[in-house]
Design a protein around this motif. Structure first.
Motif, PDB file in Angstrom:
ATOM      1  N   LEU A 232       0.825  -1.205   0.000  1.00 24.60           N
ATOM      2  CA  LEU A 232       0.000   0.000   0.000  1.00 24.60           C
ATOM      3  C   LEU A 232       0.863   1.259   0.000  1.00 24.60           C
ATOM      4  N   ALA A 233       1.968   1.225   0.736  1.00 32.60           N
ATOM      5  CA  ALA A 233       2.882   2.377   0.757  1.00 32.60           C
ATOM      6  C   ALA A 233       3.498   2.607  -0.621  1.00 32.60           C
ATOM      7  N   ALA A 234       3.828   1.521  -1.303  1.00 28.61           N
ATOM      8  CA  ALA A 234       4.400   1.637  -2.650  1.00 28.61           C
ATOM      9  C   ALA A 234       3.379   2.216  -3.621  1.00 28.61           C
ATOM     10  N   GLN A 235       2.108   1.838  -3.465  1.00 27.30           N
ATOM     11  CA  GLN A 235       1.056   2.385  -4.326  1.00 27.30           C
ATOM     12  C   GLN A 235       0.872   3.884  -4.084  1.00 27.30           C
ATOM     13  N   LEU A 236       0.958   4.300  -2.833  1.00 30.99           N
ATOM     14  CA  LEU A 236       0.863   5.726  -2.527  1.00 30.99           C
ATOM     15  C   LEU A 236       2.012   6.488  -3.177  1.00 30.99           C
ATOM     16  N   LYS A 237       3.204   5.923  -3.089  1.00 33.50           N
ATOM     17  CA  LYS A 237       4.385   6.569  -3.671  1.00 33.50           C
ATOM     18  C   LYS A 237       4.282   6.652  -5.193  1.00 33.50           C
ATOM     19  N   ALA A 238       3.667   5.628  -5.807  1.00 34.73           N
ATOM     20  CA  ALA A 238       3.514   5.601  -7.263  1.00 34.73           C
ATOM     21  C   ALA A 238       2.273   6.363  -7.736  1.00 34.73           C
ATOM     22  N   HIS A 239       1.519   6.952  -6.808  1.00 37.28           N
ATOM     23  CA  HIS A 239       0.311   7.726  -7.120  1.00 37.28           C
ATOM     24  C   HIS A 239      -0.782   6.877  -7.765  1.00 37.28           C
ATOM     25  N   SER A 240      -0.821   5.587  -7.420  1.00 35.09           N
ATOM     26  CA  SER A 240      -1.863   4.722  -7.977  1.00 35.09           C
ATOM     27  C   SER A 240      -3.046   4.552  -7.027  1.00 35.09           C
ATOM     28  N   VAL A 241      -2.962   5.146  -5.853  1.00 36.83           N
ATOM     29  CA  VAL A 241      -4.086   5.135  -4.914  1.00 36.83           C
ATOM     30  C   VAL A 241      -5.012   6.298  -5.267  1.00 36.83           C
TER      31      VAL A 241
ATOM     32  N   LEU B  22      -6.396  14.110  -5.128  1.00 39.81           N
ATOM     33  CA  LEU B  22      -4.993  14.272  -4.765  1.00 39.81           C
ATOM     34  C   LEU B  22      -4.078  13.479  -5.682  1.00 39.81           C
ATOM     35  N   GLU B  23      -3.062  14.155  -6.197  1.00 38.62           N
ATOM     36  CA  GLU B  23      -2.007  13.459  -6.941  1.00 38.62           C
ATOM     37  C   GLU B  23      -0.818  13.187  -6.019  1.00 38.62           C
ATOM     38  N   THR B  24      -0.655  14.045  -5.017  1.00 45.38           N
ATOM     39  CA  THR B  24       0.355  13.851  -3.976  1.00 45.38           C
ATOM     40  C   THR B  24      -0.359  13.893  -2.632  1.00 45.38           C
ATOM     41  N   GLY B  25       0.361  13.648  -1.562  1.00 43.15           N
ATOM     42  CA  GLY B  25      -0.278  13.606  -0.254  1.00 43.15           C
ATOM     43  C   GLY B  25       0.502  14.344   0.811  1.00 43.15           C
ATOM     44  N   ARG B  26       0.623  15.654   0.653  1.00 40.52           N
ATOM     45  CA  ARG B  26       1.341  16.453   1.639  1.00 40.52           C
ATOM     46  C   ARG B  26       0.426  16.819   2.810  1.00 40.52           C
ATOM     47  N   THR B  27       1.030  17.122   3.941  1.00 42.65           N
ATOM     48  CA  THR B  27       0.279  17.525   5.124  1.00 42.65           C
ATOM     49  C   THR B  27      -0.566  18.756   4.818  1.00 42.65           C
TER      50      THR B  27
ATOM     51  N   ASP C  79     -17.593  22.022  13.368  1.00 46.28           N
ATOM     52  CA  ASP C  79     -16.430  21.938  14.252  1.00 46.28           C
ATOM     53  C   ASP C  79     -15.219  21.466  13.464  1.00 46.28           C
ATOM     54  N   GLY C  80     -14.561  22.394  12.805  1.00 47.76           N
ATOM     55  CA  GLY C  80     -13.413  22.034  11.969  1.00 47.76           C
ATOM     56  C   GLY C  80     -13.710  22.280  10.507  1.00 47.76           C
ATOM     57  N   GLN C  81     -12.713  22.016   9.661  1.00 48.39           N
ATOM     58  CA  GLN C  81     -12.837  22.291   8.229  1.00 48.39           C
ATOM     59  C   GLN C  81     -13.847  21.357   7.562  1.00 48.39           C
ATOM     60  N   ALA C  82     -14.578  21.901   6.590  1.00 50.24           N
ATOM     61  CA  ALA C  82     -15.582  21.125   5.852  1.00 50.24           C
ATOM     62  C   ALA C  82     -14.872  20.302   4.779  1.00 50.24           C
ATOM     63  N   LEU C  83     -14.333  19.178   5.189  1.00 54.00           N
ATOM     64  CA  LEU C  83     -13.543  18.328   4.296  1.00 54.00           C
ATOM     65  C   LEU C  83     -13.794  16.864   4.632  1.00 54.00           C
ATOM     66  N   HIS C  84     -14.091  16.081   3.588  1.00 58.86           N
ATOM     67  CA  HIS C  84     -14.433  14.670   3.783  1.00 58.86           C
ATOM     68  C   HIS C  84     -13.744  13.821   2.726  1.00 58.86           C
ATOM     69  N   ALA C  85     -13.015  12.798   3.169  1.00 59.90           N
ATOM     70  CA  ALA C  85     -12.355  11.852   2.263  1.00 59.90           C
ATOM     71  C   ALA C  85     -13.409  10.862   1.768  1.00 59.90           C
ATOM     72  N   LYS C  86     -13.969  11.145   0.595  1.00 60.16           N
ATOM     73  CA  LYS C  86     -15.159  10.422   0.121  1.00 60.16           C
ATOM     74  C   LYS C  86     -14.838   9.129  -0.619  1.00 60.16           C
ATOM     75  N   VAL C  87     -13.760   9.114  -1.399  1.00 53.97           N
ATOM     76  CA  VAL C  87     -13.438   7.951  -2.229  1.00 53.97           C
ATOM     77  C   VAL C  87     -12.012   7.487  -1.944  1.00 53.97           C
ATOM     78  N   LEU C  88     -11.846   6.158  -1.858  1.00 55.69           N
ATOM     79  CA  LEU C  88     -10.519   5.569  -1.694  1.00 55.69           C
ATOM     80  C   LEU C  88     -10.430   4.335  -2.593  1.00 55.69           C
ATOM     81  N   GLY C  89      -9.454   4.334  -3.476  1.00 54.55           N
ATOM     82  CA  GLY C  89      -9.274   3.195  -4.375  1.00 54.55           C
ATOM     83  C   GLY C  89      -7.837   2.717  -4.361  1.00 54.55           C
ATOM     84  N   PHE C  90      -7.638   1.398  -4.357  1.00 52.16           N
ATOM     85  CA  PHE C  90      -6.292   0.833  -4.319  1.00 52.16           C
ATOM     86  C   PHE C  90      -6.313  -0.599  -4.843  1.00 52.16           C
ATOM     87  N   PHE C  91      -5.141  -1.129  -5.154  1.00 56.55           N
ATOM     88  CA  PHE C  91      -5.012  -2.531  -5.548  1.00 56.55           C
ATOM     89  C   PHE C  91      -4.787  -3.372  -4.295  1.00 56.55           C
ATOM     90  N   HIS C  92      -5.560  -4.455  -4.174  1.00 58.78           N
ATOM     91  CA  HIS C  92      -5.411  -5.292  -2.991  1.00 58.78           C
ATOM     92  C   HIS C  92      -3.993  -5.856  -2.947  1.00 58.78           C
TER      93      HIS C  92
END
Length: 310
Positions: free
Chosen positions: A161-170, A233-238, A268-281
């Motif tokens: 999963l970490a490799a997929q994040l680094k390759a921007h395939s997530v 997101l194409e990258t995942g910075r803080t 209570d906080g920023q109006a932001l929601h992580a709605k979709v998550l896709g990855f290779f098992h």
């Protein structure tokens, strides 16, 4: 000098000559506070050309400053029976729809009530790559951001999963409500993000020392004084989406850090929601794509904007 922890070395250049050693080190690493550096100096964890100095020591060109960081404290993180909204789970991966207000993992001074505490009780087995404080944690979302986040149950899954994040395939798609009316239907923000040089607790677009960051956005709905957007997101910075939206003049509604009018909204906080998550098992290679509904607080916020817009 103590031999534990991480040893770092810095050379004093002409631009640093005459400056105090404690200020010099804080400038070299924005994650260090001046108070912390001064305690290291008193404890002889800081040497200049091999000798201990005082906090107010003035540096000279050509000197070498050595810092021996103390080893990180690894407190015992306990399993806690905290309800989790589990969206997907098997023997390798678990995906949770995190609620607003829940921290993903423990941090200094906060060792309970986090998603990690809940996962330890729910899963029993998690990847050890993240260490004691972050078992199984492959990526993070902010405390006051809700939505999908995945964790690994073993090291093999974690590495995949970490490799997929680094390759921007997530695939990571967020829904945000931002201040003002974005004139363009879609766009891309390509601006490097780093620690804010004026406030080390915040992030900012930093063209000199920032890391590459790319956010694609598309307008979903416009209101009288706000816009609902979909951000990919194409990258995942803080704080990436929060910083990029502020950078283009449209900070997130309710954001206590990057928006000046956050108290005007009943969220209570920023109006932001992580709605979709896709990855290779990580074991089967199957493409998994998960999607959640917006949380009730954002839905109520959007409904109010619609009524005001008429």
């Amino acid at each position: 000098m103590s031999t534990d922890g991480k040893l770092l070395r810095f050379a004093v250049g002409e631009e640093d000559s005459g400056g105090r050693v404690d200020k010099f080190l804080v400038q070299k690493n924005r994650d260090w506070s001046r108070m912390t550096v001064q305690s290291w100096i008193r404890g002889k964890r800081v040497l200049v050309d091999g000798r201990p100095v005082k906090n107010n020591y003035r540096l000279h060109v050509g000197e070498r400053v050595e810092v021996q960081e103390p080893p990180p404290e690894e407190p015992n993180v306990e399993a806690e029976s905290i309800p989790l909204d589990v969206v997907y789970e098997d023997s390798d991966v678990i995906v949770v729809n995190k609620s607003r207000g829940m921290m993903v993992h423990p941090a200094p001074g906060i060792y309970s009530g986090t998603m990690v505490n809940a996962l330890l009780a729910h899963c029993h087995d998690l990847s050890g790559i993240g260490g004691v404080l972050r078992p199984g944690i492959v990526h993070r979302i902010d405390k006051d951001t809700s939505g999908l986040i995945m964790a690994a149950k073993n090291d093999v899954a974690h590495q995949s999963l970490a490799a997929q994040l680094k390759a921007h395939s997530v695939e990571r798609v967020y829904v945000a409500v931002v201040n003002g009316n974005i004139p363009h239907d879609k766009g891309t923000v390509d601006a490097p993000i780093g620690r804010d040089t004026k406030n080390r607790k915040r992030m900012a677009v930093e063209h000199k020392n920032g890391k590459p960051a790319i956010t694609h956005f598309e307008v979903m709905e416009r209101f009288q004084r706000a816009t609902m957007v979909q951000c990919r997101l194409e990258t995942g910075r803080t704080h990436q989406i929060r910083v990029h939206m502020k950078y283009i003049g449209h900070p997130l509604v309710g954001d206590p850090v990057y928006s000046t009018n956050h108290r005007k909204f009943s969220i209570d906080g920023q109006a932001l929601h992580a709605k979709v998550l896709g990855f290779f098992h990580p074991r089967t290679g199957e493409r998994i794509r998960l999607e959640t509904e917006l949380p009730k607080d954002i839905t109520r916020l959007v409904d109010r904007f619609r009524v005001q817009t008429g």
